[in-house]
Design a protein around this motif. Structure first.
Motif, PDB file in Angstrom:
ATOM      1  N   THR A   8       0.816  -1.209   0.000  1.00  0.00           N
ATOM      2  CA  THR A   8       0.000   0.000   0.000  1.00  0.00           C
ATOM      3  C   THR A   8       0.853   1.264   0.000  1.00  0.00           C
ATOM      4  OG1 THR A   8      -0.228  -0.157   2.402  1.00  0.00           O
ATOM      5  CG2 THR A   8      -2.021  -1.090   1.069  1.00  0.00           C
ATOM      6  N   GLU A   9       2.163   1.092  -0.102  1.00  0.00           N
ATOM      7  CA  GLU A   9       3.057   2.258  -0.179  1.00  0.00           C
ATOM      8  C   GLU A   9       2.861   2.961  -1.516  1.00  0.00           C
ATOM      9  OE1 GLU A   9       6.940   0.548   0.161  1.00  0.00           O
ATOM     10  OE2 GLU A   9       6.375  -0.566   1.952  1.00  0.00           O
ATOM     11  N   ARG A  10       3.033   4.273  -1.518  1.00  0.00           N
ATOM     12  CA  ARG A  10       2.927   5.033  -2.760  1.00  0.00           C
ATOM     13  C   ARG A  10       4.067   4.661  -3.695  1.00  0.00           C
ATOM     14  NH1 ARG A  10      -0.759   8.403  -3.433  1.00  0.00           N
ATOM     15  NH2 ARG A  10      -0.177  10.286  -4.484  1.00  0.00           N
ATOM     16  N   ILE A  11       3.738   4.578  -4.962  1.00  0.00           N
ATOM     17  CA  ILE A  11       4.720   4.263  -5.997  1.00  0.00           C
ATOM     18  C   ILE A  11       5.064   5.568  -6.696  1.00  0.00           C
ATOM     19  CG2 ILE A  11       5.053   2.981  -8.141  1.00  0.00           C
ATOM     20  CD1 ILE A  11       2.949   0.989  -7.039  1.00  0.00           C
ATOM     21  N   SER A  12       6.328   5.767  -7.011  1.00  0.00           N
ATOM     22  CA  SER A  12       6.723   7.031  -7.629  1.00  0.00           C
ATOM     23  C   SER A  12       6.213   7.130  -9.062  1.00  0.00           C
ATOM     24  CB  SER A  12       8.247   7.203  -7.604  1.00  0.00           C
ATOM     25  OG  SER A  12       8.849   6.432  -8.622  1.00  0.00           O
ATOM     26  N   LYS A  13       5.977   8.355  -9.497  1.00  0.00           N
ATOM     27  CA  LYS A  13       5.535   8.613 -10.869  1.00  0.00           C
ATOM     28  C   LYS A  13       6.572   8.110 -11.865  1.00  0.00           C
ATOM     29  CE  LYS A  13       2.864  12.640  -9.550  1.00  0.00           C
ATOM     30  NZ  LYS A  13       2.738  14.105  -9.612  1.00  0.00           N
ATOM     31  N   ASN A  14       7.843   8.300 -11.546  1.00  0.00           N
ATOM     32  CA  ASN A  14       8.918   7.850 -12.427  1.00  0.00           C
ATOM     33  C   ASN A  14       8.915   6.332 -12.570  1.00  0.00           C
ATOM     34  OD1 ASN A  14      11.251   8.566 -14.062  1.00  0.00           O
ATOM     35  ND2 ASN A  14      12.454   7.527 -12.482  1.00  0.00           N
ATOM     36  N   PHE A  15       8.651   5.628 -11.487  1.00  0.00           N
ATOM     37  CA  PHE A  15       8.575   4.168 -11.520  1.00  0.00           C
ATOM     38  C   PHE A  15       7.444   3.715 -12.443  1.00  0.00           C
ATOM     39  CE2 PHE A  15       7.021   0.109  -9.723  1.00  0.00           C
ATOM     40  CZ  PHE A  15       8.176  -0.651  -9.869  1.00  0.00           C
ATOM     41  N   VAL A  16       6.275   4.326 -12.310  1.00  0.00           N
ATOM     42  CA  VAL A  16       5.118   3.992 -13.161  1.00  0.00           C
ATOM     43  C   VAL A  16       5.429   4.311 -14.620  1.00  0.00           C
ATOM     44  CG1 VAL A  16       2.695   4.528 -13.654  1.00  0.00           C
ATOM     45  CG2 VAL A  16       3.468   4.284 -11.274  1.00  0.00           C
ATOM     46  N   TYR A  17       5.991   5.485 -14.866  1.00  0.00           N
ATOM     47  CA  TYR A  17       6.377   5.887 -16.227  1.00  0.00           C
ATOM     48  C   TYR A  17       7.252   4.804 -16.866  1.00  0.00           C
ATOM     49  CZ  TYR A  17       8.933   8.413 -19.883  1.00  0.00           C
ATOM     50  OH  TYR A  17       9.512   8.778 -21.077  1.00  0.00           O
ATOM     51  N   ASN A  18       8.260   4.339 -16.134  1.00  0.00           N
ATOM     52  CA  ASN A  18       9.180   3.332 -16.669  1.00  0.00           C
ATOM     53  C   ASN A  18       8.513   1.974 -16.880  1.00  0.00           C
ATOM     54  OD1 ASN A  18      11.640   4.752 -17.159  1.00  0.00           O
ATOM     55  ND2 ASN A  18      11.831   4.986 -14.950  1.00  0.00           N
ATOM     56  N   LEU A  19       7.570   1.611 -16.014  1.00  0.00           N
ATOM     57  CA  LEU A  19       6.826   0.361 -16.218  1.00  0.00           C
ATOM     58  C   LEU A  19       6.123   0.378 -17.576  1.00  0.00           C
ATOM     59  CD1 LEU A  19       5.128  -0.281 -12.753  1.00  0.00           C
ATOM     60  CD2 LEU A  19       7.022  -1.573 -13.767  1.00  0.00           C
ATOM     61  N   VAL A  20       5.452   1.488 -17.877  1.00  0.00           N
ATOM     62  CA  VAL A  20       4.721   1.611 -19.147  1.00  0.00           C
ATOM     63  C   VAL A  20       5.700   1.712 -20.309  1.00  0.00           C
ATOM     64  CG1 VAL A  20       3.053   2.969 -20.466  1.00  0.00           C
ATOM     65  CG2 VAL A  20       2.713   2.630 -17.997  1.00  0.00           C
ATOM     66  N   LYS A  21       6.727   2.523 -20.156  1.00  0.00           N
ATOM     67  CA  LYS A  21       7.704   2.701 -21.237  1.00  0.00           C
ATOM     68  C   LYS A  21       8.354   1.368 -21.621  1.00  0.00           C
ATOM     69  CE  LYS A  21      11.518   5.489 -22.815  1.00  0.00           C
ATOM     70  NZ  LYS A  21      12.397   6.602 -22.579  1.00  0.00           N
ATOM     71  N   ASN A  22       8.629   0.530 -20.637  1.00  0.00           N
ATOM     72  CA  ASN A  22       9.252  -0.768 -20.901  1.00  0.00           C
ATOM     73  C   ASN A  22       8.329  -1.721 -21.658  1.00  0.00           C
ATOM     74  OD1 ASN A  22      11.612   0.057 -19.660  1.00  0.00           O
ATOM     75  ND2 ASN A  22      11.113  -0.895 -17.703  1.00  0.00           N
ATOM     76  N   GLN A  23       7.040  -1.420 -21.698  1.00  0.00           N
ATOM     77  CA  GLN A  23       6.071  -2.269 -22.411  1.00  0.00           C
ATOM     78  C   GLN A  23       5.549  -1.601 -23.687  1.00  0.00           C
ATOM     79  OE1 GLN A  23       5.315  -5.299 -22.072  1.00  0.00           O
ATOM     80  NE2 GLN A  23       6.092  -5.818 -20.048  1.00  0.00           N
ATOM     81  N   ILE A  24       6.165  -0.528 -24.119  1.00  0.00           N
ATOM     82  CA  ILE A  24       5.633   0.265 -25.242  1.00  0.00           C
ATOM     83  C   ILE A  24       5.512  -0.557 -26.531  1.00  0.00           C
ATOM     84  CG2 ILE A  24       7.759   1.349 -26.123  1.00  0.00           C
ATOM     85  CD1 ILE A  24       4.508   3.249 -25.406  1.00  0.00           C
ATOM     86  N   LYS A  25       6.431  -1.473 -26.787  1.00  0.00           N
ATOM     87  CA  LYS A  25       6.343  -2.300 -28.002  1.00  0.00           C
ATOM     88  C   LYS A  25       5.109  -3.200 -27.966  1.00  0.00           C
ATOM     89  CE  LYS A  25      11.122  -2.575 -29.709  1.00  0.00           C
ATOM     90  NZ  LYS A  25      11.357  -1.220 -29.722  1.00  0.00           N
ATOM     91  N   ASN A  26       4.805  -3.779 -26.807  1.00  0.00           N
ATOM     92  CA  ASN A  26       3.592  -4.590 -26.666  1.00  0.00           C
ATOM     93  C   ASN A  26       2.340  -3.716 -26.804  1.00  0.00           C
ATOM     94  OD1 ASN A  26       4.369  -7.312 -26.363  1.00  0.00           O
ATOM     95  ND2 ASN A  26       5.068  -6.883 -24.284  1.00  0.00           N
ATOM     96  N   ILE A  27       2.387  -2.535 -26.233  1.00  0.00           N
ATOM     97  CA  ILE A  27       1.239  -1.625 -26.323  1.00  0.00           C
ATOM     98  C   ILE A  27       0.994  -1.225 -27.771  1.00  0.00           C
ATOM     99  CG2 ILE A  27       0.392   0.664 -25.647  1.00  0.00           C
ATOM    100  CD1 ILE A  27       2.026   0.151 -22.960  1.00  0.00           C
ATOM    101  N   GLU A  28       2.057  -0.940 -28.508  1.00  0.00           N
ATOM    102  CA  GLU A  28       1.931  -0.587 -29.935  1.00  0.00           C
ATOM    103  C   GLU A  28       1.198  -1.670 -30.717  1.00  0.00           C
ATOM    104  OE1 GLU A  28       5.230   1.154 -32.255  1.00  0.00           O
ATOM    105  OE2 GLU A  28       6.304   1.144 -30.341  1.00  0.00           O
ATOM    106  N   ARG A  29       1.459  -2.920 -30.386  1.00  0.00           N
ATOM    107  CA  ARG A  29       0.868  -4.034 -31.135  1.00  0.00           C
ATOM    108  C   ARG A  29      -0.650  -4.126 -30.990  1.00  0.00           C
ATOM    109  NH1 ARG A  29       1.899  -9.065 -30.232  1.00  0.00           N
ATOM    110  NH2 ARG A  29       2.361  -8.897 -28.040  1.00  0.00           N
ATOM    111  N   ILE A  30      -1.220  -3.557 -29.945  1.00  0.00           N
ATOM    112  CA  ILE A  30      -2.678  -3.664 -29.753  1.00  0.00           C
ATOM    113  C   ILE A  30      -3.421  -2.430 -30.266  1.00  0.00           C
ATOM    114  CG2 ILE A  30      -2.524  -5.297 -27.871  1.00  0.00           C
ATOM    115  CD1 ILE A  30      -3.056  -2.909 -25.953  1.00  0.00           C
ATOM    116  N   LEU A  31      -2.696  -1.452 -30.790  1.00  0.00           N
ATOM    117  CA  LEU A  31      -3.354  -0.244 -31.283  1.00  0.00           C
ATOM    118  C   LEU A  31      -3.852  -0.429 -32.701  1.00  0.00           C
ATOM    119  CD1 LEU A  31      -0.972   2.480 -29.860  1.00  0.00           C
ATOM    120  CD2 LEU A  31      -3.082   1.609 -28.890  1.00  0.00           C
TER     121      LEU A  31
END
Length: 165
Positions: free
Chosen positions: A142-165
């Protein structure tokens, strides 16, 4: 045209950058656009997600994607793993998802988020095809997650995200 819905700007930023989306200052909500993709950042939880109905009422999309982070009850699942909840897609795992109203330390499902139930309800109401895509951000801490951490989680999956667009 495709609409991507996120709760947080830090979830949206890698997509905004990758597809060079521009903020439309004429829109009531935070909506970033190019000719093929719209992305709305509506805030956390069902109450904020309810604003999606207003966007769908006055616009037409061939698909709407809910993209965001989620908690995971299975510690063997790696932080950063990507799931498509409602459809089998190559490169994406599937799992059951529980929608909760606040961060949890225990859930019945493997994954949990705070927007999916309302998102699903609105897409069904407006009869628009949709995907629910989640990236594991924590193991029910339940600890807060940093915005930078979330940004990097999504950025690291950008190729997979591109495939579903």
């Amino acid at each position: 045209m495709i609409l991507i819905h996120t709760a947080l700007l830090c979830e949206a930023m890698p997509i905004i950058e990758r597809f060079k989306l521009k903020l439309d200052k004429n829109e009531k909500f935070k909506i970033y656009k190019n000719e093929q993709i719209w992305l709305c950042v509506l805030g956390v939880g069902a109450k904020n997600t309810a604003n999606l109905a207003e966007i769908l009422r006055i616009n037409s999309f061939k698909k709407v994607i809910n993209l965001g982070i989620c908690g995971c009850s299975d510690k063997s699942v790696k932080i950063g793993e990507i799931f498509c909840i409602n459809e089998k897609i190559e490169g994406f795992k599937t799992a059951n998802l529980e929608c909760v109203s606040s961060p949890q330390t225990a859930i019945k499902a493997m994954l949990c988020d705070m927007e999916s139930d309302e998102f699903r309800r609105i897409c069904a109401e407006y009869k628009v095809p949709f995907l629910i895509v989640k990236i594991v951000s924590d193991h029910l801490n339940t600890e807060r997650i940093s915005k930078n951490f979330v940004y990097n989680l999504v950025k690291n999956q950008i190729k997979n995200i591109e495939r579903i667009l």
